[in-house]
Design an enzyme around this catalytic site. Sequence first.
Site, PDB file in Angstrom:
ATOM      1  N   GLU A   7      43.415  48.258  45.535  1.00 34.01           N
ATOM      2  CA  GLU A   7      43.317  48.938  44.250  1.00 34.01           C
ATOM      3  C   GLU A   7      43.111  50.433  44.414  1.00 34.01           C
ATOM      4  O   GLU A   7      43.571  51.225  43.599  1.00 34.01           O
ATOM      5  CB  GLU A   7      42.176  48.333  43.420  1.00 34.01           C
ATOM      6  CG  GLU A   7      42.016  48.986  42.064  1.00 34.01           C
ATOM      7  CD  GLU A   7      41.208  48.154  41.090  1.00 34.01           C
ATOM      8  OE1 GLU A   7      40.565  48.746  40.220  1.00 34.01           O
ATOM      9  OE2 GLU A   7      41.228  46.917  41.190  1.00 34.01           O
ATOM     10  N   ASP A 102      40.667  44.719  42.586  1.00 33.79           N
ATOM     11  CA  ASP A 102      39.273  44.336  42.372  1.00 33.79           C
ATOM     12  C   ASP A 102      39.204  42.950  41.738  1.00 33.79           C
ATOM     13  O   ASP A 102      40.130  42.526  41.040  1.00 33.79           O
ATOM     14  CB  ASP A 102      38.573  45.359  41.472  1.00 33.79           C
ATOM     15  CG  ASP A 102      38.172  46.616  42.241  1.00 33.79           C
ATOM     16  OD1 ASP A 102      38.248  46.599  43.476  1.00 33.79           O
ATOM     17  OD2 ASP A 102      37.791  47.609  41.589  1.00 33.79           O
ATOM     18  N   ASP A 104      38.497  41.280  39.142  1.00 33.37           N
ATOM     19  CA  ASP A 104      38.268  41.120  37.708  1.00 33.37           C
ATOM     20  C   ASP A 104      39.609  41.192  36.986  1.00 33.37           C
ATOM     21  O   ASP A 104      40.663  41.352  37.605  1.00 33.37           O
ATOM     22  CB  ASP A 104      37.278  42.166  37.173  1.00 33.37           C
ATOM     23  CG  ASP A 104      37.763  43.596  37.384  1.00 33.37           C
ATOM     24  OD1 ASP A 104      38.925  43.790  37.791  1.00 33.37           O
ATOM     25  OD2 ASP A 104      36.973  44.525  37.146  1.00 33.37           O
ATOM     26  N   TYR A 320      30.318  44.513  44.645  1.00 34.46           N
ATOM     27  CA  TYR A 320      31.179  44.983  43.559  1.00 34.46           C
ATOM     28  C   TYR A 320      30.385  45.156  42.261  1.00 34.46           C
ATOM     29  O   TYR A 320      29.737  44.221  41.783  1.00 34.46           O
ATOM     30  CB  TYR A 320      32.320  43.982  43.351  1.00 34.46           C
ATOM     31  CG  TYR A 320      33.255  44.348  42.233  1.00 34.46           C
ATOM     32  CD1 TYR A 320      34.117  45.420  42.372  1.00 34.46           C
ATOM     33  CD2 TYR A 320      33.276  43.629  41.048  1.00 34.46           C
ATOM     34  CE1 TYR A 320      34.982  45.768  41.346  1.00 34.46           C
ATOM     35  CE2 TYR A 320      34.136  43.970  40.021  1.00 34.46           C
ATOM     36  CZ  TYR A 320      34.984  45.039  40.183  1.00 34.46           C
ATOM     37  OH  TYR A 320      35.834  45.378  39.158  1.00 34.46           O
ATOM     38  N   ARG A 322      31.272  46.161  38.933  1.00 36.36           N
ATOM     39  CA  ARG A 322      31.742  45.951  37.554  1.00 36.36           C
ATOM     40  C   ARG A 322      31.736  44.466  37.216  1.00 36.36           C
ATOM     41  O   ARG A 322      32.744  43.887  36.836  1.00 36.36           O
ATOM     42  CB  ARG A 322      33.134  46.557  37.379  1.00 36.36           C
ATOM     43  CG  ARG A 322      33.152  48.064  37.576  1.00 36.36           C
ATOM     44  CD  ARG A 322      34.553  48.621  37.464  1.00 36.36           C
ATOM     45  NE  ARG A 322      34.572  50.049  37.739  1.00 36.36           N
ATOM     46  CZ  ARG A 322      35.047  50.972  36.907  1.00 36.36           C
ATOM     47  NH1 ARG A 322      35.534  50.616  35.750  1.00 36.36           N
ATOM     48  NH2 ARG A 322      35.042  52.242  37.243  1.00 36.36           N
TER      49      ARG A 322
END
Length: 646
Positions: A7, A102, A104, A320, A322
């Site tokens: 990313e 990532d 998500d 991580y 978030r």
Amino acid sequence: MRLIIAEKPSLARAIAEGLTGSVRRDEGALYAGDTVITWCLGHLLEQAPPDAYDPAYKQWRLDHLPILPAQWKLTPRPKARGQLAVIRRLLKQAGEVVHAGDPDREGQLLVQEVIEHLGWKGPVSRLLISDLNRPAVQRALARIEDNARYQPLYRAAESRARADWLYGINLTRAWTLTGRQAGHDGVLSVGRVQTPVLGLVVRRDAEIRDFIPRPFFTLWVDLAVPHGQLRAWWQPGEQHPLDDQGRLLTREPAAALAERLPGAEGELTALESRDKRQAAPLPYSLSALQVDAARRFGLSAKAVLDICQRLYERHKLITYPRSDCRYLPQDHLSSARATLERACQADATLAQWLAGADFSLRSRAWNDKQVGAHHALAPTGKPAELSRLEKAEADVFRLIARNVLAQFYPPLVTREVKAEFMILGERFRARGQEILAPGWKPLFTTRDEAPPLPPLSEGERCRVEQTGVEDRETRPPEPFTDASLIKAMMNIARYVDEPAVRRTLRDSDGLGTEATRAGIIETLLQRGYLVRQGKTLRATRLGSALIASLPEAATRPERTALWEQRLAAIAEQGDDPTAFVAALIEDLRHLLSGADAERLRHSLASARGEETAPPGEATRRRRSTTSRRGGNAGTRRRPPRRRSST
């Protein structure tokens, strides 16, 4: 050749360090044997502007709305073409592609849309990394999955992006053009999430502005009991004027009773004692951390997000960030002691907390059923030299480490006591709390707790030593702060009026996501709809006028929260996104029909403190004037042409 697309560059470097052999860098990529790692720079692509579908849409016109693309298009971001060219060249040489976005919804979209946009037709695997330290990366590399498993997550993210485009482009154009007719020279931005968040603040400000304080009165007595003293409060009966919360509305009954009480004796008629065990707070999600950091250190939500990104990417001290999860995987439990010992040994405060931890304990935080694509924020185990960090970074890291350490502390055990006394035929109540076992509590506060009640026995006598009547007033709600607004966005069901809708909203549903909530607040500040006053967030006149001019449905959280539920159903249960987009378009048509220049003109004038006739009355007056003049009184001034903007 195996091509891994990360990313961002920091993740690409971490992956390269996790591979064996030497690594060299050349032209936007890292080379490690037969594996090449390249990267995105955040989103390389974005939704194409309206004029990419029809050049006529470059000019903003109400008769173009709604703009509904038949075939969706993506376009490179302004500074992304160079890196896109690198990825395109490497894809032509690749035999296998690994998606390393990532873990998500947005990370799934960000890399996969590039792979599909560049026309890759071969196999795609998925690499999920939530910890940038080498051992964690190597474990992730050994567990690469088929990207097909994450197609529902991609479809949900894609649907979200398209929904935001449809909602934002159409309503922003509608209200901006209507605003020009109403005399406002500027873009009026309307968003699927930002506008309901602004609505929360506008309504809270209105409650504060319109609040009328009501006086009420309390009567207290200091009582001597066999084993000490305590303070109790009078409970007036229904024969006195009370509000709906049982507060006394006139002073006279309290004052009259206060004159009779000194020296009076009474009896303890009811005594209730209950022991409570309270487990430690769970490890943090990003939003929960933003709430606590705002309250403790006065940090904005965006500042906390930025700090967490540095702790994750630059310092590699946390996992991580978030994340919307507050639980940890069960397989992390066996290594938790070693991880925390390495992470906490170099800081005196953390070392002290570490010394009190009992690693034989297991809290409810270790629960695989509650862990999705990512888990709660936690230290990675890299030694943390907090003296070398910025103060705010060290403060936030201590919070994250503390909440994980607290899982290895026993529960807080308290005894709550409620006592009721009868004196001169009137009831008085006292409450107290005693800490029986502090457990995890010392990690969270050093404040002295309120003193407990002295030992009491039902039936014992008491004597009034002192008494007093206090004049009080009801208070308006507090204005929003970063902390309370983030909390409101997390727990949006509390702000939903309709009972049926409120029941359908789970505790985990909310406005925005962990990754976007801080940005939403900053966007509203940058666009002049909110302003910071100290620690509080208040709506500006422009923000208030915009909310007043919009259909109420666009300013309230119900629709957006339910949309998030539907997106979750697409991501988690594989629901068809077509139905979601179709429902959105139907809602959009209804909202566009509410664009009204007269209503907006009235809202803008009211926000400036000017008196204007209500919209309906103004229309009737104009019609009456036109009729008396025998037709059109003149030609309406054409609004100035403006450049296209979304």
